[in-house]
Design a protein around this motif. Structure first.
Motif, PDB file in Angstrom:
ATOM      1  N   ALA A  98       0.804  -1.227   0.000  1.00 31.97           N
ATOM      2  CA  ALA A  98       0.000   0.000   0.000  1.00 31.97           C
ATOM      3  C   ALA A  98       0.836   1.275   0.000  1.00 31.97           C
ATOM      4  N   HIS A  99       2.066   1.223   0.510  1.00 33.21           N
ATOM      5  CA  HIS A  99       2.892   2.424   0.623  1.00 33.21           C
ATOM      6  C   HIS A  99       3.825   2.624  -0.570  1.00 33.21           C
ATOM      7  N   TYR A 100       3.648   1.837  -1.607  1.00 31.27           N
ATOM      8  CA  TYR A 100       4.507   1.923  -2.790  1.00 31.27           C
ATOM      9  C   TYR A 100       3.705   2.438  -3.986  1.00 31.27           C
ATOM     10  N   ALA A 101       4.349   3.215  -4.837  1.00 35.15           N
ATOM     11  CA  ALA A 101       3.729   3.643  -6.081  1.00 35.15           C
ATOM     12  C   ALA A 101       3.665   2.480  -7.059  1.00 35.15           C
ATOM     13  N   ARG A 102       4.699   1.637  -6.991  1.00 34.18           N
ATOM     14  CA  ARG A 102       4.824   0.554  -7.965  1.00 34.18           C
ATOM     15  C   ARG A 102       5.568  -0.611  -7.342  1.00 34.18           C
ATOM     16  N   ALA A 103       5.212  -1.807  -7.772  1.00 30.57           N
ATOM     17  CA  ALA A 103       5.956  -3.012  -7.398  1.00 30.57           C
ATOM     18  C   ALA A 103       6.261  -3.781  -8.674  1.00 30.57           C
ATOM     19  N   LEU A 104       7.452  -4.344  -8.729  1.00 25.95           N
ATOM     20  CA  LEU A 104       7.862  -5.167  -9.867  1.00 25.95           C
ATOM     21  C   LEU A 104       8.095  -6.579  -9.359  1.00 25.95           C
ATOM     22  N   VAL A 105       7.483  -7.532 -10.013  1.00 22.87           N
ATOM     23  CA  VAL A 105       7.684  -8.939  -9.691  1.00 22.87           C
ATOM     24  C   VAL A 105       8.414  -9.543 -10.889  1.00 22.87           C
ATOM     25  N   MET A 106       9.673  -9.929 -10.674  1.00 23.40           N
ATOM     26  CA  MET A 106      10.489 -10.478 -11.770  1.00 23.40           C
ATOM     27  C   MET A 106      10.659 -11.972 -11.548  1.00 23.40           C
ATOM     28  N   PHE A 107      10.411 -12.748 -12.620  1.00 24.96           N
ATOM     29  CA  PHE A 107      10.453 -14.195 -12.466  1.00 24.96           C
ATOM     30  C   PHE A 107      11.020 -14.867 -13.706  1.00 24.96           C
ATOM     31  N   ASP A 108      11.647 -16.007 -13.483  1.00 26.71           N
ATOM     32  CA  ASP A 108      12.296 -16.794 -14.525  1.00 26.71           C
ATOM     33  C   ASP A 108      11.257 -17.593 -15.299  1.00 26.71           C
ATOM     34  N   GLY A 109      11.097 -17.281 -16.566  1.00 24.14           N
ATOM     35  CA  GLY A 109      10.117 -17.956 -17.404  1.00 24.14           C
ATOM     36  C   GLY A 109      10.465 -19.383 -17.759  1.00 24.14           C
ATOM     37  N   HIS A 110      11.659 -19.840 -17.390  1.00 24.99           N
ATOM     38  CA  HIS A 110      12.077 -21.218 -17.678  1.00 24.99           C
ATOM     39  C   HIS A 110      11.959 -22.117 -16.456  1.00 24.99           C
ATOM     40  N   ASP A 111      11.428 -21.590 -15.381  1.00 22.23           N
ATOM     41  CA  ASP A 111      11.307 -22.321 -14.123  1.00 22.23           C
ATOM     42  C   ASP A 111       9.820 -22.534 -13.817  1.00 22.23           C
ATOM     43  N   GLN A 112       9.351 -23.761 -13.953  1.00 22.42           N
ATOM     44  CA  GLN A 112       7.926 -24.048 -13.770  1.00 22.42           C
ATOM     45  C   GLN A 112       7.451 -23.710 -12.366  1.00 22.42           C
ATOM     46  N   ASP A 113       8.272 -23.960 -11.357  1.00 25.65           N
ATOM     47  CA  ASP A 113       7.886 -23.612  -9.987  1.00 25.65           C
ATOM     48  C   ASP A 113       7.690 -22.102  -9.845  1.00 25.65           C
ATOM     49  N   ALA A 114       8.568 -21.331 -10.474  1.00 23.94           N
ATOM     50  CA  ALA A 114       8.439 -19.873 -10.427  1.00 23.94           C
ATOM     51  C   ALA A 114       7.167 -19.418 -11.138  1.00 23.94           C
ATOM     52  N   LEU A 115       6.860 -20.035 -12.257  1.00 25.90           N
ATOM     53  CA  LEU A 115       5.641 -19.690 -12.994  1.00 25.90           C
ATOM     54  C   LEU A 115       4.393 -19.987 -12.162  1.00 25.90           C
ATOM     55  N   ASP A 116       4.382 -21.134 -11.520  1.00 24.12           N
ATOM     56  CA  ASP A 116       3.243 -21.503 -10.674  1.00 24.12           C
ATOM     57  C   ASP A 116       3.085 -20.525  -9.511  1.00 24.12           C
ATOM     58  N   ALA A 117       4.199 -20.178  -8.876  1.00 22.05           N
ATOM     59  CA  ALA A 117       4.155 -19.262  -7.737  1.00 22.05           C
ATOM     60  C   ALA A 117       3.664 -17.878  -8.150  1.00 22.05           C
ATOM     61  N   VAL A 118       4.122 -17.400  -9.289  1.00 22.49           N
ATOM     62  CA  VAL A 118       3.751 -16.055  -9.718  1.00 22.49           C
ATOM     63  C   VAL A 118       2.276 -15.995 -10.114  1.00 22.49           C
ATOM     64  N   ARG A 119       1.738 -17.092 -10.599  1.00 21.93           N
ATOM     65  CA  ARG A 119       0.292 -17.108 -10.887  1.00 21.93           C
ATOM     66  C   ARG A 119      -0.499 -16.877  -9.603  1.00 21.93           C
ATOM     67  N   GLY A 120      -0.049 -17.497  -8.527  1.00 18.80           N
ATOM     68  CA  GLY A 120      -0.700 -17.287  -7.235  1.00 18.80           C
ATOM     69  C   GLY A 120      -0.572 -15.852  -6.756  1.00 18.80           C
ATOM     70  N   GLN A 121       0.628 -15.270  -6.947  1.00 18.97           N
ATOM     71  CA  GLN A 121       0.833 -13.871  -6.550  1.00 18.97           C
ATOM     72  C   GLN A 121      -0.067 -12.945  -7.362  1.00 18.97           C
ATOM     73  N   TRP A 122      -0.173 -13.206  -8.665  1.00 21.20           N
ATOM     74  CA  TRP A 122      -1.020 -12.395  -9.552  1.00 21.20           C
ATOM     75  C   TRP A 122      -2.456 -12.378  -9.026  1.00 21.20           C
ATOM     76  N   LYS A 123      -2.985 -13.568  -8.778  1.00 23.02           N
ATOM     77  CA  LYS A 123      -4.375 -13.683  -8.317  1.00 23.02           C
ATOM     78  C   LYS A 123      -4.574 -12.980  -6.978  1.00 23.02           C
ATOM     79  N   ALA A 124      -3.654 -13.187  -6.049  1.00 20.09           N
ATOM     80  CA  ALA A 124      -3.783 -12.581  -4.721  1.00 20.09           C
ATOM     81  C   ALA A 124      -3.701 -11.059  -4.792  1.00 20.09           C
ATOM     82  N   LEU A 125      -2.745 -10.537  -5.543  1.00 20.48           N
ATOM     83  CA  LEU A 125      -2.576  -9.089  -5.632  1.00 20.48           C
ATOM     84  C   LEU A 125      -3.755  -8.438  -6.354  1.00 20.48           C
ATOM     85  N   LYS A 126      -4.238  -9.093  -7.386  1.00 23.66           N
ATOM     86  CA  LYS A 126      -5.408  -8.578  -8.106  1.00 23.66           C
ATOM     87  C   LYS A 126      -6.636  -8.587  -7.184  1.00 23.66           C
TER      88      LYS A 126
END
Length: 147
Positions: A98-126
């Motif tokens: 809430a106290h940030y203007a912007r957040a960047l989430v950077m993730f490795d597109g070749h790592d399936q675990d990272a892709l799965d985790a970021v999908r969860g972050q996307w849904k939660a943040l949205k």
């Protein structure tokens, strides 16, 4: 609400892609906190930011003594440099954004675990009302907005 940008790394590793995004933040006079999931990554990013380009310099530091720098590298959820931008790498759990203007989430597109985790972050943040966008690296390393 905070604008959250998801950066899907497909052409360059994090240590090559991150510096240009940090430069853009500093151009806007935004301090940045880069939060990694472990001290090994903080150390690697610290080294990479010192050596990424001969003609450029990114004022940064890691650890408690560097909290006054424009870019602070950490594993903590603190914000001692009054950062407007929070960068999350390697699956680092986002703090309250809430106290940030912007957040960047950077993730490795070749790592399936990272892709799965970021999908969860996307849904939660949205679900929390943040504006989320998805950016993917193109063939030449440029970012293209995909969603």
């Amino acid at each position: 609400m905070t604008e959250v940008l998801f950066y899907h790394l497909t052409r360059q590793p994090l240590d090559k892609a991150l510096p240009s995004l940090l430069e853009k933040c500093l151009e806007r006079k935004w301090n940045v906190v880069v939060q990694a999931s472990g001290p090994e990554r903080v150390s690697a990013l610290d080294d990479a930011l010192w050596t990424y380009a001969d003609e450029s310099f990114l004022p940064h530091a890691a650890g408690p003594d560097g909290a006054q720098e424009s870019i602070w590298l950490t594993t903590s959820d603190q914000n001692p440099n009054g950062a407007a931008v929070r960068v999350l790498v390697d699956g680092a759990a986002p703090p309250d954004l809430a106290h940030y203007a912007r957040a960047l989430v950077m993730f490795d597109g070749h790592d399936q675990d990272a892709l799965d985790a970021v999908r969860g972050q996307w849904k939660a943040l949205k679900a929390h009302g943040h504006e989320v966008t998805y950016w993917k690296q193109g063939d030449e390393g440029r970012w293209t907005r995909e969603a």
